[in-house]
Scaffold this active site. Structure first.
Site, PDB file in Angstrom:
ATOM      1  N   ASP A 274      -7.331   2.345   7.921  1.00 18.37           N
ATOM      2  CA  ASP A 274      -6.021   2.992   7.850  1.00 18.37           C
ATOM      3  C   ASP A 274      -6.012   4.159   8.827  1.00 18.37           C
ATOM      4  OD1 ASP A 274      -3.415   3.618   6.944  1.00 18.37           O
ATOM      5  OD2 ASP A 274      -3.932   3.051   4.892  1.00 18.37           O
TER       6      ASP A 274
ATOM      7  N   HIS B 143       3.097   9.348   9.292  1.00 16.11           N
ATOM      8  CA  HIS B 143       4.320   9.139   8.516  1.00 16.11           C
ATOM      9  C   HIS B 143       5.542   9.763   9.183  1.00 16.11           C
ATOM     10  CE1 HIS B 143       2.869   7.710   4.310  1.00 16.11           C
ATOM     11  NE2 HIS B 143       2.195   7.128   5.298  1.00 16.11           N
TER      12      HIS B 143
ATOM     13  N   GLU C 212       0.823  -1.216   0.000  1.00 23.19           N
ATOM     14  CA  GLU C 212       0.000   0.000   0.000  1.00 23.19           C
ATOM     15  C   GLU C 212       0.854   1.262   0.000  1.00 23.19           C
ATOM     16  OE1 GLU C 212      -2.180   3.446   1.570  1.00 23.19           O
ATOM     17  OE2 GLU C 212      -0.449   2.436   2.459  1.00 23.19           O
ATOM     18  N   GLU C 213       1.985   1.239   0.705  1.00 24.36           N
ATOM     19  CA  GLU C 213       2.796   2.452   0.837  1.00 24.36           C
ATOM     20  C   GLU C 213       3.397   2.911  -0.495  1.00 24.36           C
ATOM     21  OE1 GLU C 213       2.703   4.351   3.161  1.00 24.36           O
ATOM     22  OE2 GLU C 213       2.361   3.297   5.045  1.00 24.36           O
TER      23      GLU C 213
END
Length: 392
Positions: free
Chosen positions: A244, A324, A223-224
């Site tokens: 998420d 992040h 996904e990243e």
């Protein structure tokens, strides 16, 4: 049926285990194996794609249309871009994250000969050497380098160690679980999503709760880098709920408590009907919730839609501060999202027409345009069912 009770001790235990496993995109075999072992222990059947994305499932009372829930096992990380003459490593990021959050990070270099420990440092790391110039260095990946904790004072030394261009770098998460429910760590995005999905599955098995329809529990591995759900999602799925992180920050409506329902991200609005179903489930089950819109964000939903899946998607998030980066969340949000997942899987199907990928007008949805009534309370619905059009 109402939401199921979530075992938060189990949730926390699973999150600790997941955070301890390095899993930058491209290096997910170990975390896939660990997740698979836990699914096996719970008695949840599963299968895997060639590269390791997991498709688990719970059989429902019916199979007329399938639902799916997804989170991702992969995390951010870095890769060796160049072995420098001074024995340090130039890096490029895996996924989108700022070098600002890499400075000072402890990490592991994964080479063909084994792993090495190291630290990511700014090019000017010593005030005793560079004075005030330390504070004048710009932020960016070209301004940091990885110092290897081994004899590596030249390019030749590094190559002798077996470290090469392209080797993966895993950043230490440094997790802390506080008594007040706060959890601070890198990679809560999305190890926390995986942990709360496992906790929802544990609740189903413990309570012997049978979903309304067959439900897939998906765990993607890329996904990243933008391609998470594209391979593991099957065409028999009518609706996909993505789990998420939300973005708790000034100018955002996300919270570290309760569920944050995303109304849109950078790829556009999420499905109107599925999103409002989640909102109504929160209301009906007294789950704290709020809505948000993410301008610089995409998820497994985007990869599914871009791959051509004709599936309704919604995004249920746990608000994370400093996403992040060095992230923070509260257990309240993780429990709340897990509770919502159980309420969703046990809820009735509202759009029967979605059982087939294509069909006539009959049963197609309708989005209401009625004028709002001032007599309605904030939790009430307008008259009529906004979900289904019954005319031919």
């Amino acid at each position: 049926m109402a939401r199921l009770q979530i075992d938060i001790d189990y949730l926390a235990d699973q999150l600790k285990k997941l955070l301890a496993i390095p899993s930058p995109t491209g290096f997910t075999d170990t975390v896939v194996r660990a997740t698979s072992e836990e699914l096996k222990r719970l008695g949840v059947p599963f299968e895997m794609t060639r590269r390791g994305a997991i498709r688990a499932w719970l059989d429902g009372k019916a199979s007329n249309q399938r639902r799916a829930v997804i989170s991702h096992l992969d995390t951010l990380g870095a890769q060796v871009k160049q072995v420098k003459d001074n024995g340090r490593l130039e890096l490029v990021p895996i996924g989108h994250w700022s070098a600002r959050f890499a400075e000072g990070a402890r990490c592991t270099i994964i080479s063909d000969r084994g792993s090495y420990r190291g630290t990511i440092l700014p090019l000017r790391a010593s005030g005793h050497t560079y004075g005030e110039d330390v504070d004048k260095l710009p932020v960016g990946w070209e301004y940091v380098e990885l110092r290897i904790d081994a004899l590596a004072n030249s390019r030749e030394d590094v190559l002798r160690l077996g470290i090469e261009v392209g080797d993966l770098v895993s950043i230490d998460p440094q997790p802390e679980f506080l008594d007040n429910g706060y959890i601070v760590s890198r990679y809560l995005d999305n190890k926390a999503g995986v942990a709360l999905m496992l906790a929802a599955l544990e609740a189903h098995k413990r309570e012997k709760a049978v979903p309304t329809v067959d439900t897939y529990w998906l765990f993607s591995i890329s996904e990243e880098v933008g391609v998470g759900a594209s391979a593991v999602l099957s065409h028999d799925v009518a609706s996909l709920v993505v789990v998420d992180n939300g973005t708790s920050a000034p100018g955002q409506n996300s919270s570290e408590f309760g569920v944050t329902i995303a109304m849109a991200d950078q790829t556009g609005p999420f499905d109107y009907h599925l999103t409002h179903k989640l909102i109504q489930l929160c209301r009906d089950n007294e789950i704290r919730h709020q809505r948000d819109v993410f301008r610089y964000y995409r998820s497994d939903s985007a990869s599914a839609i871009e791959a051509g899946a004709d599936v309704r998607t919604a995004l249920a998030t746990f608000g994370v501060d400093a996403s992040h980066g060095y992230e923070r969340i509260n257990m309240h949000a993780l429990r709340s999202v897990a509770e919502l997942l159980t309420a969703y899987t046990l809820s009735p199907v509202q759009i029967e027409r979605d059982a087939k990928e294509i069909g006539p007008m009959k049963g197609f949805t309708e989005q209401p345009l009625e004028k709002a009534s001032q007599d309605l309370g904030p939790g009430d619905r307008t008259n009529g069912d906004p979900f289904v059009e019954t005319e031919e």
